[in-house]
Motif scaffolding. Structure first.
Motif, PDB file in Angstrom:
ATOM      1  N   UNK A 137       3.814  -3.790   0.530  1.00 16.55           N
ATOM      2  CA  UNK A 137       5.001  -4.395   0.325  1.00 16.55           C
ATOM      3  C   UNK A 137       5.977  -3.955  -0.759  1.00 16.55           C
ATOM      4  N   UNK A 138       5.579  -2.802  -1.307  1.00 20.71           N
ATOM      5  CA  UNK A 138       6.087  -2.204  -2.511  1.00 20.71           C
ATOM      6  C   UNK A 138       7.204  -1.159  -1.900  1.00 20.71           C
ATOM      7  N   UNK A 139       7.032  -0.791  -0.626  1.00 18.89           N
ATOM      8  CA  UNK A 139       7.840  -0.001  -0.141  1.00 18.89           C
ATOM      9  C   UNK A 139       8.384  -0.526   1.010  1.00 18.89           C
ATOM     10  N   UNK A 140       8.314  -1.767   1.216  1.00 20.56           N
ATOM     11  CA  UNK A 140       8.685  -2.364   2.611  1.00 20.56           C
ATOM     12  C   UNK A 140       9.101  -1.472   3.866  1.00 20.56           C
ATOM     13  N   UNK A 141       8.043  -0.995   4.262  1.00 17.57           N
ATOM     14  CA  UNK A 141       7.982  -0.096   5.424  1.00 17.57           C
ATOM     15  C   UNK A 141       8.132  -0.872   6.663  1.00 17.57           C
ATOM     16  N   UNK A 142       7.704  -1.810   6.763  1.00 18.21           N
ATOM     17  CA  UNK A 142       7.898  -2.789   8.048  1.00 18.21           C
ATOM     18  C   UNK A 142       9.037  -3.696   7.805  1.00 18.21           C
ATOM     19  N   UNK A 143       9.996  -3.671   8.676  1.00 23.43           N
ATOM     20  CA  UNK A 143      11.011  -4.593   8.520  1.00 23.43           C
ATOM     21  C   UNK A 143      10.575  -6.216   8.917  1.00 23.43           C
ATOM     22  N   UNK A 144      10.693  -7.114   8.074  1.00 17.64           N
ATOM     23  CA  UNK A 144      10.725  -8.320   8.678  1.00 17.64           C
ATOM     24  C   UNK A 144      11.382  -9.145   9.215  1.00 17.64           C
ATOM     25  N   UNK A 145      11.007  -9.964   9.973  1.00 10.46           N
ATOM     26  CA  UNK A 145      12.167 -10.837  10.721  1.00 10.46           C
ATOM     27  C   UNK A 145      12.580 -11.896  10.000  1.00 10.46           C
ATOM     28  N   UNK A 146      11.869 -12.554   9.220  1.00 10.61           N
ATOM     29  CA  UNK A 146      12.542 -13.690   8.147  1.00 10.61           C
ATOM     30  C   UNK A 146      11.560 -13.397   7.038  1.00 10.61           C
ATOM     31  N   UNK A 147      11.907 -14.428   5.947  1.00  5.57           N
ATOM     32  CA  UNK A 147      11.044 -14.711   4.787  1.00  5.57           C
ATOM     33  C   UNK A 147       9.846 -15.337   5.006  1.00  5.57           C
ATOM     34  N   UNK A 148       9.635 -15.710   6.224  1.00  8.02           N
ATOM     35  CA  UNK A 148       8.492 -16.353   6.582  1.00  8.02           C
ATOM     36  C   UNK A 148       7.363 -15.465   7.154  1.00  8.02           C
ATOM     37  N   UNK A 149       7.768 -14.171   7.366  1.00  5.80           N
ATOM     38  CA  UNK A 149       6.681 -13.233   7.725  1.00  5.80           C
ATOM     39  C   UNK A 149       5.930 -12.587   6.441  1.00  5.80           C
ATOM     40  N   UNK A 168      -2.922   1.227   1.814  1.00  6.68           N
ATOM     41  CA  UNK A 168      -2.273   2.356   1.424  1.00  6.68           C
ATOM     42  C   UNK A 168      -1.191   2.459   2.547  1.00  6.68           C
ATOM     43  N   UNK A 169      -0.276   3.507   2.010  1.00  7.06           N
ATOM     44  CA  UNK A 169       0.738   3.805   2.869  1.00  7.06           C
ATOM     45  C   UNK A 169       0.732   4.655   3.960  1.00  7.06           C
ATOM     46  N   UNK A 170       0.910   4.129   5.257  1.00  5.66           N
ATOM     47  CA  UNK A 170       0.565   5.117   6.279  1.00  5.66           C
ATOM     48  C   UNK A 170       1.493   6.491   6.385  1.00  5.66           C
ATOM     49  N   UNK A 171       1.014   7.455   7.060  1.00  6.57           N
ATOM     50  CA  UNK A 171       1.425   8.720   7.215  1.00  6.57           C
ATOM     51  C   UNK A 171       1.674   8.838   8.573  1.00  6.57           C
ATOM     52  N   UNK A 172       3.069   9.600   8.825  1.00  7.17           N
ATOM     53  CA  UNK A 172       3.382   9.576  10.275  1.00  7.17           C
ATOM     54  C   UNK A 172       3.029  11.150  10.465  1.00  7.17           C
ATOM     55  N   UNK A 173       2.186  11.528  11.463  1.00  2.43           N
ATOM     56  CA  UNK A 173       1.645  12.629  12.019  1.00  2.43           C
ATOM     57  C   UNK A 173       1.685  12.750  13.457  1.00  2.43           C
ATOM     58  N   UNK A 174       2.484  13.775  13.918  1.00  2.00           N
ATOM     59  CA  UNK A 174       2.560  13.951  15.223  1.00  2.00           C
ATOM     60  C   UNK A 174       2.744  12.768  16.201  1.00  2.00           C
ATOM     61  N   UNK A 175       3.868  11.906  15.699  1.00  2.00           N
ATOM     62  CA  UNK A 175       4.049  10.545  16.494  1.00  2.00           C
ATOM     63  C   UNK A 175       3.295   9.503  16.206  1.00  2.00           C
ATOM     64  N   UNK A 187       0.070   4.572  17.283  1.00  2.00           N
ATOM     65  CA  UNK A 187       1.534   4.504  17.381  1.00  2.00           C
ATOM     66  C   UNK A 187       2.120   3.071  16.792  1.00  2.00           C
ATOM     67  N   UNK A 188       1.040   2.014  16.765  1.00  2.00           N
ATOM     68  CA  UNK A 188       1.563   0.949  16.148  1.00  2.00           C
ATOM     69  C   UNK A 188       0.639   0.707  15.239  1.00  2.00           C
ATOM     70  N   UNK A 189       0.750  -0.383  14.256  1.00  5.15           N
ATOM     71  CA  UNK A 189      -0.249  -0.374  13.181  1.00  5.15           C
ATOM     72  C   UNK A 189      -1.464  -1.406  13.522  1.00  5.15           C
ATOM     73  N   UNK A 190      -2.749  -0.888  13.540  1.00  4.36           N
ATOM     74  CA  UNK A 190      -3.731  -1.490  13.747  1.00  4.36           C
ATOM     75  C   UNK A 190      -4.110  -2.652  13.093  1.00  4.36           C
ATOM     76  N   UNK A 191      -5.447  -3.281  13.295  1.00  9.77           N
ATOM     77  CA  UNK A 191      -5.747  -4.413  12.552  1.00  9.77           C
ATOM     78  C   UNK A 191      -6.001  -3.921  11.049  1.00  9.77           C
ATOM     79  N   UNK A 192      -5.533  -4.630   9.876  1.00 11.52           N
ATOM     80  CA  UNK A 192      -5.900  -4.252   8.402  1.00 11.52           C
ATOM     81  C   UNK A 192      -7.551  -3.823   8.090  1.00 11.52           C
ATOM     82  N   UNK A 193      -7.566  -3.124   7.269  1.00 11.75           N
ATOM     83  CA  UNK A 193      -9.096  -2.750   6.845  1.00 11.75           C
ATOM     84  C   UNK A 193      -9.510  -3.894   5.689  1.00 11.75           C
ATOM     85  N   UNK A 194      -8.474  -4.380   4.936  1.00 11.71           N
ATOM     86  CA  UNK A 194      -8.926  -5.468   4.061  1.00 11.71           C
ATOM     87  C   UNK A 194      -8.062  -6.789   4.212  1.00 11.71           C
TER      88      UNK A 194
END
Length: 205
Positions: A137-149, A168-175, A187-194
């Motif tokens: 949330x410090x980087x806002x890497x994923x755009x939220x649809x609304x404040x309810x997300x 941790x912040x993801x790193x984009x490697x080879x697409x 290619x999409x975010x998998x289920x969180x580890x925590x």
């Protein structure tokens, strides 16, 4: 006829007889001389024939020597032909080995290039893993649809499910996205580890 005349006649006859003998001896001498000349000629011919025989023997020895030399040279030539064939076979084997080594070298070079890429990729991962934990949330890497997300798991805040997120912040490697906190990628975010019992709510972008 007187005694003197008789003696003269007798002596004259003896002289004639001696003359005849002398002529015979001269004829014999001439025949013997001719025979001696023939003998001398024959001796010269014999000497010449002996010299010819000696020369012939010498030439025969030389011919035998040349024949032996020719046989030796023929054997040397055959040995050289065999050695030449062997050397060509060795050269062909060496060329084949060189081609094989060149192919192996090309494969090894390709492997080394791939290893370099993998090493660089691992260095990037290691660099990401060695950084301090950061919340998404410090980087806002994923755009939220609304404040309810929820900015961490992207689920609705009103949902009763647990908040599963990546710290941790993801790193984009080879697409694809690589998550250094758990090592997952996609290619999409998998289920969180925590997980957390509450969703995170923040007003932001």
């Amino acid at each position: 006829m007187s005694i003197v005349e008789q003696q003269v006649t007798r002596q004259q006859e003896e002289i004639d007889t001696l003359k005849q003998k002398l002529l015979g001896l001269e004829a014999d001498i001439l025949v013997k001389q001719q025979a001696l000349n023939k003998v001398a000629i024959q001796e010269q011919e014999i000497i010449l024939l002996k010299e010819i025989v000696l020369e012939k023997e010498k030439w025969r020895e030389q011919a035998n020597g040349l024949s032996q030399d020719n046989d030796h040279l023929r054997q040397v030539n055959e040995d050289l032909i065999i050695e030449n064939r062997r050397q060509r076979q060795v050269i062909a084997e060496l060329e084949e080995n060189m081609m094989l080594m060149s192919t192996i070298l090309d494969l090894r070079t390709t492997e080394l290039e791939q290893e370099k890429k993998n090493k660089l990729h691992l260095k990037r991962k290691l660099r990401v893993l060695s950084t301090a934990e950061e919340t998404p949330e410090c980087h806002g890497r994923f755009k939220r649809q609304s404040l309810k997300d929820c900015p961490r798991c992207h689920a609705e805040v009103s949902s009763t499910n647990l908040c599963k997120y990546h710290p941790k912040t993801p790193v984009k490697l080879d697409g694809t996205y690589f998550f250094p906190c758990c090592g997952q990628s996609g290619k999409s975010e998998p289920e969180g580890c925590q997980s957390s019992g509450q969703h995170f709510m923040v007003f932001g972008t």
